[in-house]
Scaffold this motif. Sequence first.
Motif, PDB file in Angstrom:
ATOM      1  N   ILE A  17      -3.896 -39.349   7.833  1.00  0.00           N
ATOM      2  CA  ILE A  17      -2.993 -38.303   7.343  1.00  0.00           C
ATOM      3  C   ILE A  17      -3.178 -36.999   8.126  1.00  0.00           C
ATOM      4  N   HIS A  18      -4.250 -36.909   8.900  1.00  0.00           N
ATOM      5  CA  HIS A  18      -4.564 -35.635   9.535  1.00  0.00           C
ATOM      6  C   HIS A  18      -3.471 -35.050  10.419  1.00  0.00           C
ATOM      7  N   PRO A  19      -2.718 -35.859  11.178  1.00  0.00           N
ATOM      8  CA  PRO A  19      -1.670 -35.248  12.015  1.00  0.00           C
ATOM      9  C   PRO A  19      -0.605 -34.496  11.219  1.00  0.00           C
ATOM     10  N   TYR A  20      -0.496 -34.750   9.936  1.00  0.00           N
ATOM     11  CA  TYR A  20       0.506 -34.040   9.130  1.00  0.00           C
ATOM     12  C   TYR A  20       0.045 -32.632   8.787  1.00  0.00           C
ATOM     13  N   TYR A  21      -1.227 -32.367   8.998  1.00  0.00           N
ATOM     14  CA  TYR A  21      -1.791 -31.069   8.641  1.00  0.00           C
ATOM     15  C   TYR A  21      -1.881 -30.162   9.854  1.00  0.00           C
ATOM     16  N   GLU A  22      -1.619 -28.901   9.629  1.00  0.00           N
ATOM     17  CA  GLU A  22      -1.910 -27.883  10.623  1.00  0.00           C
ATOM     18  C   GLU A  22      -3.423 -27.628  10.631  1.00  0.00           C
ATOM     19  N   THR A  23      -4.001 -27.535   9.441  1.00  0.00           N
ATOM     20  CA  THR A  23      -5.451 -27.372   9.275  1.00  0.00           C
ATOM     21  C   THR A  23      -5.956 -28.572   8.468  1.00  0.00           C
ATOM     22  N   PRO A  24      -6.486 -29.567   9.143  1.00  0.00           N
ATOM     23  CA  PRO A  24      -6.860 -30.790   8.420  1.00  0.00           C
ATOM     24  C   PRO A  24      -7.894 -30.519   7.336  1.00  0.00           C
ATOM     25  N   PRO A  25      -7.788 -31.248   6.226  1.00  0.00           N
ATOM     26  CA  PRO A  25      -8.681 -31.061   5.092  1.00  0.00           C
ATOM     27  C   PRO A  25     -10.025 -31.758   5.363  1.00  0.00           C
ATOM     28  N   PRO A  26     -11.020 -31.459   4.553  1.00  0.00           N
ATOM     29  CA  PRO A  26     -12.343 -32.058   4.795  1.00  0.00           C
ATOM     30  C   PRO A  26     -12.444 -33.498   4.310  1.00  0.00           C
ATOM     31  N   ARG A  27     -11.343 -34.112   3.934  1.00  0.00           N
ATOM     32  CA  ARG A  27     -11.376 -35.489   3.472  1.00  0.00           C
ATOM     33  C   ARG A  27     -10.656 -36.397   4.461  1.00  0.00           C
ATOM     34  N   ALA A  28     -11.049 -37.654   4.465  1.00  0.00           N
ATOM     35  CA  ALA A  28     -10.316 -38.635   5.251  1.00  0.00           C
ATOM     36  C   ALA A  28      -9.231 -39.241   4.380  1.00  0.00           C
ATOM     37  N   GLY A  29      -8.052 -39.414   4.935  1.00  0.00           N
ATOM     38  CA  GLY A  29      -6.954 -39.981   4.170  1.00  0.00           C
ATOM     39  C   GLY A  29      -6.066 -40.833   5.053  1.00  0.00           C
ATOM     40  N   LEU A  30      -5.395 -41.777   4.414  1.00  0.00           N
ATOM     41  CA  LEU A  30      -4.496 -42.672   5.141  1.00  0.00           C
ATOM     42  C   LEU A  30      -3.092 -42.567   4.560  1.00  0.00           C
ATOM     43  N   VAL A  31      -2.092 -42.640   5.439  1.00  0.00           N
ATOM     44  CA  VAL A  31      -0.710 -42.799   4.989  1.00  0.00           C
ATOM     45  C   VAL A  31      -0.393 -44.285   5.107  1.00  0.00           C
ATOM     46  N   LEU A  32      -0.168 -44.923   3.969  1.00  0.00           N
ATOM     47  CA  LEU A  32       0.081 -46.365   3.956  1.00  0.00           C
ATOM     48  C   LEU A  32       1.568 -46.630   3.727  1.00  0.00           C
ATOM     49  N   GLY A  33       2.277 -46.992   4.783  1.00  0.00           N
ATOM     50  CA  GLY A  33       3.675 -47.388   4.643  1.00  0.00           C
ATOM     51  C   GLY A  33       3.748 -48.867   4.325  1.00  0.00           C
ATOM     52  N   TYR A  34       4.625 -49.230   3.399  1.00  0.00           N
ATOM     53  CA  TYR A  34       4.657 -50.644   2.997  1.00  0.00           C
ATOM     54  C   TYR A  34       6.046 -51.256   3.083  1.00  0.00           C
ATOM     55  N   ALA A  35       7.025 -50.512   3.597  1.00  0.00           N
ATOM     56  CA  ALA A  35       8.409 -50.984   3.522  1.00  0.00           C
ATOM     57  C   ALA A  35       8.651 -52.241   4.348  1.00  0.00           C
ATOM     58  N   ALA A  36       7.896 -52.431   5.420  1.00  0.00           N
ATOM     59  CA  ALA A  36       8.203 -53.524   6.339  1.00  0.00           C
ATOM     60  C   ALA A  36       7.314 -54.742   6.113  1.00  0.00           C
ATOM     61  N   LEU A  37       6.502 -54.729   5.060  1.00  0.00           N
ATOM     62  CA  LEU A  37       5.549 -55.824   4.834  1.00  0.00           C
ATOM     63  C   LEU A  37       5.976 -56.691   3.650  1.00  0.00           C
TER      64      LEU A  37
END
Lengths: 499, 499
Positions: free
Chosen positions: B459-479
């Motif tokens: 998720i970090h590229p969505y942030y200008e100032t990344p947060p101190p946590r690790a996060g994932l953007v999970l897209g599921y539309a094509a699965l």
Amino acid sequence: MWLVLDGEGSLSRQVYRGVREAIRAGRLAAGARVPATRALARDLRVARITVIQGYEQLLAEGWLETRRGAGTFVSAGAAVERPAAAAPPSLGVRVSPARPRLSAFGERVLETRGRPLLSAAISTRPTLPYDFRYGTPAILDLPTTAWQRCIGRALRRASVRAYDYGAPLGNPALREALAEYLARSRGVRCAPERLLVVSGSQQGLDLAARVMLEPGATALIEEPGYEGARTAFRAAGARVVGVPVDAEGLDVVAAEAAAAGAGGLGDVRALFTTPSHQYPLGAVLSLARRRALLDFATRHGALVIEDDYDGEFRFEGKPLETLHALDGGERVLYLGTLSKVLFPALRLGYLVLPDALVEPFLRARLVADGGLAMLEQVALAELIREGSFERHVRRSRARHLERRETLLAAAARHLGDAVEIVGSNAGLHVVAWLRDVEPAALRRLIDDAAARGIGLYSIHPYYETPPPRAGLVLGYAALTPEAIETGIERLGALLRGRP
Amino acid sequence: MWLVLDGEGSLSRQVYRGVREAIRAGRLAAGARVPATRALARDLRVARITVIQGYEQLLAEGWLETRRGAGTFVSAGAAVERPAAAAPPSLGVRVSPARPRLSAFGERVLETRGRPLLSAAISTRPTLPYDFRYGTPAILDLPTTAWQRCIGRALRRASVRAYDYGAPLGNPALREALAEYLARSRGVRCAPERLLVVSGSQQGLDLAARVMLEPGATALIEEPGYEGARTAFRAAGARVVGVPVDAEGLDVVAAEAAAAGAGGLGDVRALFTTPSHQYPLGAVLSLARRRALLDFATRHGALVIEDDYDGEFRFEGKPLETLHALDGGERVLYLGTLSKVLFPALRLGYLVLPDALVEPFLRARLVADGGLAMLEQVALAELIREGSFERHVRRSRARHLERRETLLAAAARHLGDAVEIVGSNAGLHVVAWLRDVEPAALRRLIDDAAARGIGLYSIHPYYETPPPRAGLVLGYAALTPEAIETGIERLGALLRGRP
């Protein structure tokens, strides 16, 4: 005309909006009587029901009112109760409090608002049997069967990637096919990764203007010249300086003078030219001029934008090397379109970029639209690969040559000394200077011609400073030889009918 | 990685260019040994022949040289004899004397050059069976038969006007169909002449940035937020200020503070928001916030850009009125795209414009590209008109709901407390915050997952100032549900494998 149709939506909606705008702008005053539906329909050459429907909407919204037995009038309150019309007229500006502030770019593009939309001309004008509009697609020539086959194939063979975001420079197969085609047909040699597929000349010019031109920078453009380039450069905030054109094409000595007037060396950032067939006058830029032009660009550090808009159609003389080939492509951005050789609604064109400009243009394109639709790109790559495209170009060239010969012969026979034809050795149009028509009388000639089924178009819009002569741009690509013959014959009769 | 594939052209060409760029940029020094073809092929996950072909071209052009028995090396002269590498390194800038000067816009877009291209990720990565990339088209759901029928019909029924330049706001039939669809499905009411058909969100955002934002003007954008908006605003020269997002969506009080910091009232020209499903965190902007946001925009004279990018897919809760509907559409520019509900390569989206902005946007579009290709527009109008489009939306919603349920159940079963899932009540993705993974360790997790066939995205590229946590953007539309289940199960095993 107090009423302008803008070509958007149904005709009745256009009538509705046109009248509403006329009221807002004060061209129709409160209490004024509006034309009877029958009369307006005749003037606009639309069906009466169209006008009736437009009026009904205006009546429903209170812009118009009917007075029994007396006709239809602008409502007493209509013109003053709307914000737009409430602006103090003494300021000479139209203040709309509802409009958020625009950027300088937004204000600049608004300045073009007085200009009628091309699409309005296309969609609202009744079809004329002898319409010499330049740019109408030559639908009779189109390889529709091959095109439908290529579209069908592209649809059936689409993998998941074909539905996803594509390569931002354009579909790789199309770029490979175009690069080979350009090398074969125009002597333009480039690696596919220097080709940027754009949605037509206009996107190419807009990207060039954005990437190269600072507000206040100078851009040179042929006079007369291509309005799309002028508009894009102006929108970017550039000072657009016209450079005269003569029988050898763009006058490089005059360009030097213009550059000196613009502040001397270093100030000119871009120069737009149509060397293979000057648009619209048709001159071919001589080899000496081509060399001088590249030398000029080098000294000024300016980019040459070479628009080879109808380079496929050359009928006389030996083709000269493109500026791109002469230069090696470091100082020249080569611009091509499929609008003339196929059709405008395809919205495909290409830029051949100097190596150093690939990255900035690629990044600009990602900001501008993120890439183009896939289907037409894949189908066009296939059309080129299977050979249908170049067969079509060859056939079109033969047909356009026949149309040109017909036009020139008909002009000699029916127009004689009344016109001087120039620019006929290439392309899909000629310019006819009218010896016996005053510029002020041209509008009436065009109207009279339309009444006889002939569509004529003045050359004046191509000029920043119109010349003291009346001239016509005669496009012939979409007409059969018979239509050309009859149209020119009728034009001759019309011209002889005037003293 | 010293070598970056850019997704343009064939893979061997990408290898060729990537190595050449590495040499030019000094990442590969003169005399350095380049990796063996087998090793590089393995690292890049491409066929060895691909690397061999790339190397051959580099050898032919003199960038590389072979030493008998010793391997392949960067040529002694390669790194210093090219203009790009000849720039004085002490200046820290890459001077290319061949590059014509760019505009400030050109320089700004170049600043994005370090960012990898999405298309590179799409075209070069081997297909992963459990790829949770957001934005991959749900090709399994697509109504391909209906779409092919509509394309075929559009081709067969094309009149000469369908080949010509079209209406610059977009095809009238499509605008009528979209206006009716938006009223039915989203409660967005607008006359078709306030709809501008664009080639996707990106063109809509770029037009908005150009028309509304002066260099130096302030634009507010959600943080984290949509990168396409940030890029378009930055390219226009705007100061882009992030506004934090919480469980109720964009924090309007924080927006006030940001505006005050930016110079107070009157300085904020635009605010970008995704109220129906905040991108990427998934919050729904509360009604109170919606009202406060419109009030904020009124006081600042700012335009609200409402991006309803996945408004079709809502699974829980009552849909709230769009900002456009709440406002009446005078202060709100409503932006929609067909990329999610159909597919990205279609390149179609739309803007619903405030009345006062129709003319500036129309004129800007004429400068930008002169209009879009006709075929997809006509076919989409037909798809909507015949009902296939809304049947597809309904079916897709049911399928996406099933995918979401599968994902949430699998996450509860296999990931448990290791993740916190947010933003699941709408759209085609969720965010999974990773409790036990340090941000610095995320890259390795993503690589390890890829080796197990799972595609993960930070998720970090969505942030200008990344947060101190690790996060994932999970897209599921094509699965498929099965792929989602297996992918999450494997991810769970991977997460449990790390302390």
